[in-house]
Design a protein around this motif. Structure first.
Motif, PDB file in Angstrom:
ATOM      1  N   SER A   1      -2.561  -4.623  -4.385  1.00 44.03           N
ATOM      2  CA  SER A   1      -2.019  -4.944  -3.074  1.00 44.03           C
ATOM      3  C   SER A   1      -1.820  -6.452  -2.917  1.00 44.03           C
ATOM      4  N   GLY A   2      -0.615  -6.827  -2.462  1.00 43.92           N
ATOM      5  CA  GLY A   2      -0.289  -8.225  -2.249  1.00 43.92           C
ATOM      6  C   GLY A   2       0.328  -8.922  -3.442  1.00 43.92           C
TER       7      GLY A   2
ATOM      8  N   HIS B   1      -6.930   3.782   3.542  1.00 45.12           N
ATOM      9  CA  HIS B   1      -6.589   3.009   2.346  1.00 45.12           C
ATOM     10  C   HIS B   1      -7.839   2.695   1.529  1.00 45.12           C
ATOM     11  N   TYR B   2      -7.642   2.638   0.224  1.00 46.14           N
ATOM     12  CA  TYR B   2      -8.632   2.017  -0.631  1.00 46.14           C
ATOM     13  C   TYR B   2      -7.896   1.309  -1.767  1.00 46.14           C
ATOM     14  N   PRO B   3      -8.256   0.036  -2.031  1.00 46.07           N
ATOM     15  CA  PRO B   3      -9.254  -0.745  -1.296  1.00 46.07           C
ATOM     16  C   PRO B   3      -8.770  -1.085   0.107  1.00 46.07           C
ATOM     17  N   PRO B   4      -9.690  -1.459   1.010  1.00 43.81           N
ATOM     18  CA  PRO B   4      -9.272  -1.838   2.364  1.00 43.81           C
ATOM     19  C   PRO B   4      -8.202  -2.928   2.303  1.00 43.81           C
TER      20      PRO B   4
ATOM     21  N   TRP C   1       2.923   1.266   6.358  1.00 42.63           N
ATOM     22  CA  TRP C   1       1.681   1.899   6.804  1.00 42.63           C
ATOM     23  C   TRP C   1       0.545   0.963   6.387  1.00 42.63           C
ATOM     24  N   LEU C   2       0.068   0.166   7.343  1.00 42.75           N
ATOM     25  CA  LEU C   2      -0.920  -0.873   7.047  1.00 42.75           C
ATOM     26  C   LEU C   2      -2.220  -0.689   7.808  1.00 42.75           C
ATOM     27  N   GLU C   3      -2.300   0.350   8.636  1.00 43.68           N
ATOM     28  CA  GLU C   3      -3.495   0.623   9.424  1.00 43.68           C
ATOM     29  C   GLU C   3      -4.143   1.915   8.930  1.00 43.68           C
ATOM     30  N   ASP C   4      -5.469   1.932   8.832  1.00 42.85           N
ATOM     31  CA  ASP C   4      -6.168   3.175   8.522  1.00 42.85           C
ATOM     32  C   ASP C   4      -5.960   4.200   9.636  1.00 42.85           C
ATOM     33  N   GLY C   5      -6.085   5.486   9.270  1.00 36.84           N
ATOM     34  CA  GLY C   5      -6.133   6.520  10.292  1.00 36.84           C
ATOM     35  C   GLY C   5      -4.860   7.302  10.501  1.00 36.84           C
TER      36      GLY C   5
ATOM     37  N   SER D   1       0.852  -1.191   0.000  1.00 39.25           N
ATOM     38  CA  SER D   1       0.000   0.000   0.000  1.00 39.25           C
ATOM     39  C   SER D   1       0.878   1.229   0.000  1.00 39.25           C
ATOM     40  N   SER D   2       0.435   2.277  -0.680  1.00 39.05           N
ATOM     41  CA  SER D   2       1.161   3.548  -0.690  1.00 39.05           C
ATOM     42  C   SER D   2       2.646   3.307  -0.893  1.00 39.05           C
ATOM     43  N   ALA D   3       3.502   3.609   0.114  1.00 36.38           N
ATOM     44  CA  ALA D   3       4.939   3.370  -0.026  1.00 36.38           C
ATOM     45  C   ALA D   3       5.378   2.064   0.623  1.00 36.38           C
TER      46      ALA D   3
END
Length: 447
Positions: free
Chosen positions: A286-287, A37-40, A25-29, A7-9
């Motif tokens: 993602s993944g 994040h989107y998608p979750p 950075w794997l947690e929302d908020g 996700s992101s970086a």
């Protein structure tokens, strides 16, 4: 060597026997709850507890995310650049990790054949940094090291090299990039920024809908064009545009249409049209991963459904609350009491960098009251319903009083820069110019 996009970086670099997790950075908020994040994300932080190392590029919460690290195995060594200040190291150590601060250009063994080499965005030269952020004003001694907040990393296994640019801005980072290119030669994969993780234009209070859209498109084009400079200089076989990818939540969800974060499929098509064919653009869901031994993808990129994304924003993210919204509303006297010490800190920083401007800063307090800051050492004033026409120039900040109360208490509670990047500050300015040092000085307006 494989590179997996999370996700992101956040990416995972793997060899047969070693894994390095970068900027998880794997947690929302992040940014007090506004960045999600989107998608979750399906990936959980605990899934990476067997990593052999973690690289944290810099202190911004979409790269250094305490909420993610607090769920991970603290026996994993963490690698950071040896910055002039120790904020990043100290914050990570407080969570419980053993942190290795690496000197600029110091190739370090992670495990197996895998090595990491972390370089400062400004090449540890305040004269370079000073051309863009004013860091040369901090003491003027290059031996003190980098005063910037960004770093990049060259990650290699002796056969393949991945260069992770994170948020490093071009052209500031050009010197460090050339150092990497000279040392490593052929670059297999380059991961670089292509969008804008910033407050502009979505936070501009005095822009119309059309003006925000126009400014958004201008920023996207500028970021895409700067991204081609990364590719032209490093000449990678593959390049992965990433970082700064987020969705705004809570009361800021309506601003998503104005953020300079284009749908990734649009960015992919732009790079395909504007970058020479000998460099292959790679976007991954993602993944999913790319295997650098043969360039194969675990799965072709599948563009996101934009209608489903909008539905998720409206039905899920817009309902969330920011961290400070659980706080009681401060009373007027509570804010008043914090102002003298905050102004003293602000003025000390303003004098240290020698910054002066005729622009006046107005920060909202409660109701129609503002604190008025000038850059002439004459102190601050409290004004009600200020007549903006009386100022030669102004920048007006609208901020939730609960967040303002945090900001005035100091960086252990909240950072002005994080509030700005997180889009929590509504901004109006006349004339419509960006005085970078004005915002840097405001960052010290706390007790």
């Amino acid at each position: 060597m494989k590179v997996t996009y999370l996700s992101s970086a956040a990416i995972l670099v793997e060899t047969d026997d070693t894994t390095l997790l970068c900027d998880p950075w794997l947690e929302d908020g992040a940014f007090y709850g506004s960045w999600c994040h989107y998608p979750p994300l399906e990936a959980e932080p605990e899934e990476f507890d067997d990593a052999d190392g973690i690289y944290i590029s810099h202190i911004h919460p979409d790269h250094f995310d305490p909420a993610t690290l607090e769920r991970m195995n603290t026996d994993i060594p963490v690698y950071v650049h040896d910055y002039r200040w120790d904020w990043l190291r100290e914050e990570i150590e407080e969570i419980g990790f053993d942190v290795h601060e690496l000197e600029h250009g110091e190739r370090t063994h992670v495990g197996g054949d895998l090595h990491i080499n972390i370089l400062a965005a400004d090449a540890c030269d305040p004269e370079i940094c000073g051309n863009y952020f004013g860091c040369s004003w901090v003491e003027g001694n290059p031996e003190l090291g980098s005063t910037q907040v960004d770093s990049l990393a060259a990650i290699d296994d002796g056969e393949h090299t991945v260069v992770n640019m994170n948020d490093c801005p071009y052209p500031m980072v050009e010197t460090s990039m050339r150092q990497v290119k000279d040392r490593y030669g052929d670059i297999d994969m380059l991961c670089h920024q292509y969008s804008a993780a910033q407050f502009y234009p979505q936070c501009m209070l005095d822009y119309s809908h059309e003006e925000k859209l126009e400014a958004r498109d201008e920023v996207i084009l500028e970021k895409h064009q700067l991204a081609t400079e990364f590719v032209d200089l490093m000449e990678p076989d593959y390049y992965l545009p990433f970082a700064g990818e987020y969705v705004l939540a809570g009361d800021l969800a309506d601003l998503n249409e104005y953020t300079a974060n284009p749908p990734r499929i649009e960015a992919y098509e732009w790079f395909e049209r504007h970058v020479p064919d000998e460099h292959q653009c790679v976007f991954l869901n993602s993944g999913e991963h790319i295997d650098l031994t043969d360039g194969s993808l675990s799965k072709p990129y599948e563009p996101l459904d934009q209608e489903e994304k909008q539905r998720y924003i409206e039905e899920e993210l817009a309902e969330r609350e920011f961290d400070y919204e659980d706080e009681p509303m401060p009373d007027r006297e509570e804010l008043y009491e914090r102002l003298p010490a905050a102004y003293e800190k602000f003025e000390e920083n303003r004098q240290s960098v020698g910054f002066e401007t005729d622009t006046t800063v107005l920060v909202s307090m409660l109701d129609d009251e503002y604190v008025e800051l000038t850059f002439d050492g004459e102190g601050y004033e409290l004004v009600r319903s200020p007549d903006l026409d009386q100022y030669d120039g102004y920048v007006r900040f609208e901020v939730d009083p609960r967040l303002l109360n945090w900001l005035l208490q100091g960086t252990e509670k909240a950072h002005w820069s994080d509030a700005k990047i997180g889009s929590h500050l509504g901004i109006a300015k006349q004339p419509d110019i960006y005085e970078r040092q004005l915002y840097n000085c405001l960052g010290s307006f706390h007790a």
